[in-house]
Design an enzyme around this catalytic site. Structure first.
Site, PDB file in Angstrom:
ATOM      1  CG  HIS A 199      -1.803  -0.613  -7.405  1.00 11.96           C
ATOM      2  ND1 HIS A 199      -2.286   0.237  -6.446  1.00 11.96           N
ATOM      3  CD2 HIS A 199      -1.889  -1.852  -6.861  1.00 11.96           C
ATOM      4  CE1 HIS A 199      -2.656  -0.456  -5.369  1.00 11.96           C
ATOM      5  NE2 HIS A 199      -2.413  -1.730  -5.604  1.00 11.96           N
TER       6      HIS A 199
ATOM      7  NE  ARG B  57      -3.663  -0.842   0.101  1.00  9.66           N
ATOM      8  CZ  ARG B  57      -4.456  -0.918  -0.948  1.00  9.66           C
ATOM      9  NH1 ARG B  57      -4.222  -1.785  -1.908  1.00  9.66           N
ATOM     10  NH2 ARG B  57      -5.492  -0.113  -1.058  1.00  9.66           N
TER      11      ARG B  57
END
Length: 311
Positions: free
Chosen positions: A275, A223
């Site tokens: 990502h 994250r």
């Protein structure tokens, strides 16, 4: 039974759920408002606030990913509705491959060879044996534990860290503040796989980065909130002058897409990916969604997210 679906590649997901959950009516944000309101279950990934606001009667929510921070922080999230998240669902192997690449990138000196190529410099570096390249994995949940095990099977000494004590075969497990400090002192590559919570925000701050051995590398397929980006840039040094850290491979950021103005884009010792480390394989994910909805319907016990803990 009505299930509201919200995710990218919506048509593929909708068809898969129609086939696997024939007893349900699958609706999406594109359906008329009267059709999609008051769904029994929500199967969603980062739904907009307006869509959640329509769902006051939901009996359960399935988060179509491992990270639940975006959902928990949505102002329209219905209160007291149990939330289930995808647990691994095939993501662990993909993320382990990403971590492997990152570790090998530094262990086998590919970063240095790339810089040498730009200078037309022909010079080989001695190979550091895997047994002399300890790796740290922060986060030992469903994905982190599997990633740690895969890296250990590759021959790296692996240290794992979690908030509470854990015991995993072949992994030297640490926990708590003292355990984190001990882990950081020992690892040459650090893989971040913690959830995004208030307690993990900027867990890699200036103090933590300074605790790593000089020349250590950072790999973040987890994250974006885990890293203090200003502290990271400072630890990496400027221009050709290498800082305390050797480099970082980053896949997640506090703001996505990463703004074009971010200094991370142009830093010579940072490698950026959009990502993509752990895309959710459709088949296993749909299996978990179907199993969760049927467990909710049957009143069976099911593992749910703790909103206070953030995972």
């Amino acid at each position: 039974m009505r299930v509201l679906l919200h995710i990218d590649d919506i048509d593929t997901w909708r068809q898969a759920l129609v086939e696997r959950l024939p007893e349900a009516e699958i609706v999406t944000a594109d359906d008329p408002a009267d059709k999609r309101r008051n769904a029994d279950y929500l199967a969603v990934w980062q739904p907009p606030e307006a869509l959640l606001a329509e769902q006051a009667q939901a009996k359960g929510i399935i988060n179509l990913g491992a990270g639940v921070d975006a959902l928990l922080n949505n102002p329209a999230l219905p209160e007291n509705v149990p939330i289930v998240k995808l647990r691994d669902a095939g993501m662990a192997e993909l993320i382990a491959d990403y971590a492997r690449y990152g570790i090998l990138h530094f262990q086998r000196d590919f970063d240095r060879y790339r810089r040498q190529q730009a200078q037309r410099e022909w010079r080989a570096h001695a190979v550091v044996d895997k047994h002399d390249w300890p790796v740290g994995v922060l986060g030992l949940g469903a994905i982190g534990a599997k990633v740690a095990a895969m890296l250990a099977a590759d021959g790296f000494p692996v240290h794992g860290w979690s908030r509470t004590p854990k015991s995993l075969a072949g992994i030297r497990c640490h926990h708590g503040d003292t355990g984190l400090a001990a882990l950081l002192r020992q690892v040459r590559s650090l893989v971040l796989l913690l959830p995004s919570t208030a307690s993990t925000r900027h867990i890699m701050d200036a103090e933590a980065l300074a605790a790593l051995p000089k020349g250590a590398s950072l790999i973040n397929p987890g994250r974006g909130s885990l890293i203090d980006e200003a502290a990271l840039l400072d630890a990496l040094g400027e221009g050709a002058q290498e800082g305390r850290l050797r480099g970082a491979i980053l896949d997640a950021f506090p703001e996505e897409p990463l703004p074009a103005t971010s200094p991370l884009w142009t830093h010579p010792r940072i490698w950026i990916t959009p990502h993509m480390a752990g895309p959710t394989p459709l088949g296993e994910a749909v299996d978990q969604v179907v199993a969760a909805i049927r467990a909710f319907e049957a009143g069976d016990e099911i593992e749910t997210v703790d909103p206070d803990a953030g995972y």
